[in-house]
Design a protein around this motif. Sequence first.
Motif, PDB file in Angstrom:
ATOM      1  N   TYR A  17      32.662  19.750  11.017  1.00 58.81           N
ATOM      2  CA  TYR A  17      31.349  19.590  11.642  1.00 58.81           C
ATOM      3  C   TYR A  17      30.702  18.270  11.223  1.00 58.81           C
ATOM      4  O   TYR A  17      30.089  17.570  12.044  1.00 58.81           O
ATOM      5  CB  TYR A  17      30.439  20.760  11.270  1.00 58.81           C
ATOM      6  CG  TYR A  17      29.056  20.635  11.887  1.00 58.81           C
ATOM      7  CD1 TYR A  17      28.872  20.776  13.257  1.00 58.81           C
ATOM      8  CD2 TYR A  17      27.945  20.364  11.092  1.00 58.81           C
ATOM      9  CE1 TYR A  17      27.623  20.648  13.829  1.00 58.81           C
ATOM     10  CE2 TYR A  17      26.681  20.234  11.647  1.00 58.81           C
ATOM     11  CZ  TYR A  17      26.533  20.380  13.021  1.00 58.81           C
ATOM     12  OH  TYR A  17      25.280  20.228  13.587  1.00 58.81           O
ATOM     13  N   GLN A  22      30.227  18.630  16.161  1.00 59.12           N
ATOM     14  CA  GLN A  22      30.443  19.683  17.159  1.00 59.12           C
ATOM     15  C   GLN A  22      30.753  21.012  16.471  1.00 59.12           C
ATOM     16  O   GLN A  22      31.341  21.032  15.390  1.00 59.12           O
ATOM     17  CB  GLN A  22      31.618  19.305  18.069  1.00 59.12           C
ATOM     18  CG  GLN A  22      31.415  18.023  18.846  1.00 59.12           C
ATOM     19  CD  GLN A  22      30.223  18.096  19.789  1.00 59.12           C
ATOM     20  OE1 GLN A  22      30.021  19.119  20.461  1.00 59.12           O
ATOM     21  NE2 GLN A  22      29.435  17.032  19.830  1.00 59.12           N
ATOM     22  N   PRO A  23      30.360  22.151  17.111  1.00 58.54           N
ATOM     23  CA  PRO A  23      30.716  23.469  16.559  1.00 58.54           C
ATOM     24  C   PRO A  23      32.222  23.590  16.377  1.00 58.54           C
ATOM     25  O   PRO A  23      33.008  23.026  17.149  1.00 58.54           O
ATOM     26  CB  PRO A  23      30.193  24.441  17.628  1.00 58.54           C
ATOM     27  CG  PRO A  23      29.110  23.691  18.332  1.00 58.54           C
ATOM     28  CD  PRO A  23      29.540  22.257  18.336  1.00 58.54           C
ATOM     29  N   LYS A  57      26.282  30.736  14.774  1.00 62.79           N
ATOM     30  CA  LYS A  57      26.737  30.409  16.118  1.00 62.79           C
ATOM     31  C   LYS A  57      25.644  29.615  16.831  1.00 62.79           C
ATOM     32  O   LYS A  57      24.452  29.854  16.625  1.00 62.79           O
ATOM     33  CB  LYS A  57      27.033  31.694  16.889  1.00 62.79           C
ATOM     34  CG  LYS A  57      27.636  31.466  18.274  1.00 62.79           C
ATOM     35  CD  LYS A  57      27.870  32.775  19.005  1.00 62.79           C
ATOM     36  CE  LYS A  57      29.014  33.553  18.386  1.00 62.79           C
ATOM     37  NZ  LYS A  57      29.383  34.725  19.203  1.00 62.79           N
ATOM     38  N   THR A  58      26.071  28.647  17.642  1.00 66.80           N
ATOM     39  CA  THR A  58      25.110  27.863  18.417  1.00 66.80           C
ATOM     40  C   THR A  58      25.227  28.241  19.884  1.00 66.80           C
ATOM     41  O   THR A  58      26.277  28.054  20.498  1.00 66.80           O
ATOM     42  CB  THR A  58      25.378  26.359  18.262  1.00 66.80           C
ATOM     43  OG1 THR A  58      26.696  26.080  18.712  1.00 66.80           O
ATOM     44  CG2 THR A  58      25.227  25.927  16.818  1.00 66.80           C
ATOM     45  N   SER A  61      28.474  29.033  22.536  1.00 66.81           N
ATOM     46  CA  SER A  61      29.746  28.485  22.078  1.00 66.81           C
ATOM     47  C   SER A  61      30.419  29.447  21.108  1.00 66.81           C
ATOM     48  O   SER A  61      29.766  30.141  20.334  1.00 66.81           O
ATOM     49  CB  SER A  61      29.521  27.136  21.388  1.00 66.81           C
ATOM     50  OG  SER A  61      30.697  26.723  20.729  1.00 66.81           O
ATOM     51  N   GLY A  63      32.278  28.392  18.757  1.00 70.87           N
ATOM     52  CA  GLY A  63      32.371  27.675  17.494  1.00 70.87           C
ATOM     53  C   GLY A  63      31.203  28.014  16.580  1.00 70.87           C
ATOM     54  O   GLY A  63      30.220  28.640  16.970  1.00 70.87           O
ATOM     55  N   ARG A  64      31.344  27.600  15.335  1.00 65.30           N
ATOM     56  CA  ARG A  64      30.298  27.843  14.339  1.00 65.30           C
ATOM     57  C   ARG A  64      29.902  26.523  13.679  1.00 65.30           C
ATOM     58  O   ARG A  64      30.687  25.573  13.631  1.00 65.30           O
ATOM     59  CB  ARG A  64      30.782  28.818  13.255  1.00 65.30           C
ATOM     60  CG  ARG A  64      31.274  30.148  13.753  1.00 65.30           C
ATOM     61  CD  ARG A  64      30.139  30.987  14.345  1.00 65.30           C
ATOM     62  NE  ARG A  64      30.564  32.356  14.609  1.00 65.30           N
ATOM     63  CZ  ARG A  64      31.217  32.738  15.714  1.00 65.30           C
ATOM     64  NH1 ARG A  64      31.522  31.839  16.624  1.00 65.30           N
ATOM     65  NH2 ARG A  64      31.555  34.003  15.885  1.00 65.30           N
ATOM     66  N   VAL A  65      28.682  26.500  13.151  1.00 65.94           N
ATOM     67  CA  VAL A  65      28.202  25.347  12.388  1.00 65.94           C
ATOM     68  C   VAL A  65      27.699  25.847  11.039  1.00 65.94           C
ATOM     69  O   VAL A  65      27.321  27.020  10.909  1.00 65.94           O
ATOM     70  CB  VAL A  65      27.068  24.597  13.135  1.00 65.94           C
ATOM     71  CG1 VAL A  65      27.549  24.072  14.478  1.00 65.94           C
ATOM     72  CG2 VAL A  65      25.846  25.484  13.302  1.00 65.94           C
TER      73      VAL A  65
END
Length: 351
Positions: A17, A22-23, A57-58, A61, A63-65
């Motif tokens: 990240y 990006q996630p 989570k965002t 998406s 993906g995770r941040v």
Amino acid sequence: MLTKREMLVLKEIIRHYNESGQPVGSKTIMGTLPMKVSSATIRNDMAALENAGLIEKTHSSSGRVPSDQGYRYYLDHLLQPAMVNPEDLNMIQQIFHQKFYQGDDLVAQSAKILSELTHYTAITLGPEVNNLRLSGFQLMPLGNRRVLALLITTSGQVVNKTFVIPDTVTGEQLEAVMRVINDTLVGKPISTVMNQLDTHLVPLISRYIHSPDFFLDVVHRILNEANADRFHISGKMNILDYAQMDDVDQLKSLYHLIDTEDQLTALLSLDDTTNEPSEHGVTVRLGHEFPNQLLSHMSLIRATYHAGEYGDGIIAILGPSSMPYSRVIGLLDLFRDELARRIADYYRDHD
């Protein structure tokens, strides 16, 4: 407590990240772990990290941040400072081999180099020189009863103030007072000079100037400036790259914060005795840990350098929460050692 694999997953999420902004999804992590695991296993680990509040989570998406808590866990438990790369090392060595005529110039140049190396905002503070002494005091007539007062310290620092003398004071009287100060106070610590100026020196000065308040006020202002903290800030324009602010008024407030000595002192926690450095010798404050909301998406990495008997100073980097902590902390660790050595050498040579 996290499992070993969960810690590795968190570390990789933060690394990816910070590099991409990006996630991060499970497939991205799968190819970078030191062990072979399935995407489903990583998703389970990510779910555990999310339940622990370390990643989030965002929007929609997958993906995770990292969360603020995730960054704090990483800084406290997982971070390993990176080795400084040869290019950065060469740049640091070049700056410290230059000739400096004032110790403060070295500290100021350090801020510039740190900002160039990191592309963030660098703040440096010169050492609180414990044995900073008065080297000389001069008064130079400028005409029209204007006089330039110059104070020189053993660090090479020169502080000056212009003032107007009353009609009742002559140049000969000022010369006599200048001799009194040099004969009595040269070689003494600045703090001692400030104390003695108001005690036994007043009667001596009053022999030549019957109402010396105007003169004492000028000397006090010069001494206070010589003895004051001297912050150096470089890379202020870099704030535009990471402040995450569209509001011009907010940006103005942020710039005002780092330009105001009292607020800068609070930002660096110079008056906070509980702000202890980590095992890496630095203190990292994340955005949510600042009382000021202007800093909510930023981090401050602060390191103290010790110049032996010549006092302690501060170097700090203000950047985004997603900065590459391993590289920046490794850089600060090396830089502060070199700066401390060079500062000590400078003052030792001038002694």
